[in-house]
Design an enzyme around this catalytic site. Sequence first.
Site, short mmCIF file in Angstrom:
data_model
loop_
_atom_site.label_atom_id
_atom_site.label_comp_id
_atom_site.label_asym_id
_atom_site.label_seq_id
_atom_site.Cartn_x
_atom_site.Cartn_y
_atom_site.Cartn_z
N LYS A 34 9.06 -7.23 42.32
CA LYS A 34 9.68 -8.26 41.49
C LYS A 34 10.28 -9.39 42.32
O LYS A 34 10.29 -10.55 41.88
CB LYS A 34 10.75 -7.63 40.59
CG LYS A 34 10.18 -6.70 39.52
CD LYS A 34 9.19 -7.43 38.61
CE LYS A 34 8.66 -6.54 37.50
NZ LYS A 34 7.70 -7.26 36.62
N SER B 39 1.95 -2.35 23.91
CA SER B 39 3.20 -1.66 23.58
C SER B 39 4.40 -2.46 24.06
O SER B 39 4.25 -3.46 24.78
CB SER B 39 3.23 -0.26 24.23
OG SER B 39 3.24 -0.38 25.64
N SER C 259 12.26 -9.33 36.29
CA SER C 259 13.31 -8.35 36.07
C SER C 259 14.59 -8.81 36.76
O SER C 259 14.54 -9.64 37.68
CB SER C 259 12.88 -6.99 36.63
OG SER C 259 13.96 -6.08 36.66
N THR D 99 12.18 0.62 25.51
CA THR D 99 10.75 0.88 25.28
C THR D 99 10.43 2.29 25.76
O THR D 99 11.32 3.04 26.16
CB THR D 99 9.89 -0.13 26.05
OG1 THR D 99 10.09 0.07 27.46
CG2 THR D 99 10.26 -1.57 25.69
N TYR E 95 9.58 -1.14 43.21
CA TYR E 95 9.70 -2.02 42.04
C TYR E 95 10.44 -3.30 42.39
O TYR E 95 9.99 -4.40 42.07
CB TYR E 95 10.42 -1.27 40.92
CG TYR E 95 10.53 -2.06 39.64
CD1 TYR E 95 9.42 -2.24 38.83
CD2 TYR E 95 11.74 -2.62 39.24
CE1 TYR E 95 9.51 -2.96 37.64
CE2 TYR E 95 11.84 -3.34 38.07
CZ TYR E 95 10.73 -3.51 37.27
OH TYR E 95 10.82 -4.22 36.11
N LEU F 163 7.47 -4.70 25.01
CA LEU F 163 7.75 -6.13 24.93
C LEU F 163 6.50 -6.94 24.68
O LEU F 163 6.52 -7.91 23.92
CB LEU F 163 8.44 -6.59 26.22
CG LEU F 163 8.79 -8.08 26.30
CD1 LEU F 163 9.69 -8.49 25.15
CD2 LEU F 163 9.42 -8.41 27.64
#
EC number: 1.1.-.-
Length: 323
Positions: free
Chosen positions: A195, A46, A178, A226, A191, A48
């Site tokens: 990253k 799904s 990101s 998305t 998160y 990207l």
Amino acid sequence: MDLTSWAIFPLLLASIGVYGLYKLLQKLRSGAYLQAAVVVITGATSGLGKECAKVFYAAGSHLVLCGRDEERLKDLVQELNNMRLKSTQLHKPHMVIFDLSDVEAVNTAAKEILHLAGRVDILINNAGISYRGTILDTKVSVDRMVMDTNYFGPVALTKALLPSMIKNRRGHVVVISSVQGKISIPFRSAYSASKHATQAFFDCLRAEMSPYDIDVTVVNPGYIKTNLSLNAVTGDGSGYGVMDKNTADGRTPEEVAQTVLRAVGERRKELLVAGLVPTLAVYLRTLAPTLFFSIMSARAKKRTKAKGFITNSNLKAKITVCI
């Protein structure tokens, strides 16, 4: 026009011509590089990852599509097989099913990838999960889960495939990181940490792989439109099911996939794919850190007051799955 202007004019035209020729040669080299290359894409079911599969397939690459959902991968393979392009020779994609957060499964998958394709020219580490919550209300198990998928999974797969690349003296490792690999914002601790770790690891990898002629590209996108937030689950496993405004207003995955394709074809080392405000924030963090920290503190205070984030009982950590 005076004499100086007449002298500058042909120089300007010549410069434009040279630049145009350079861009044409760059495009031709990029096309040759991608055509018939074996490209492995994680998180291909799904968003990207799916759009990257489409653009690399259209470029003539041999695809190995990876994900956890076999049925959705089969649907993608069928969609790709139905594509008809007169100017490009297309190759039937392969599928490998595994959970990126399971290191043992990753190692097994790497062996299967090499068995199916024989080699890996380009690895696109795309799969990952996103997170929302306060540090006080987030269990360490949640931090670990985010790190397992966003950091340890891509690291394990990359390490498993690197020996083959080194042996062939050919390879390109791509990681979709990101903007939050560059800056940290409130209520994204797990998160952002994952990253930042990803950014650091692949920056080191780029330097260490240079003697072997293996390229490393880190892509740092901002918000992408998305199902990231729609697929969210909370810390107790219940669904979140809301399309965040920033996500809804983000770039389309098709647009970002084309940018990734160009970056890989040009063998870019790093790419920031974000709007003006996130881009300015990245530079502000480096050039005026005190001001950046003040802005982030104000943002946290405003949201804490608005949401009532006071005690551990009034917030559930939100985890967004995008695999």
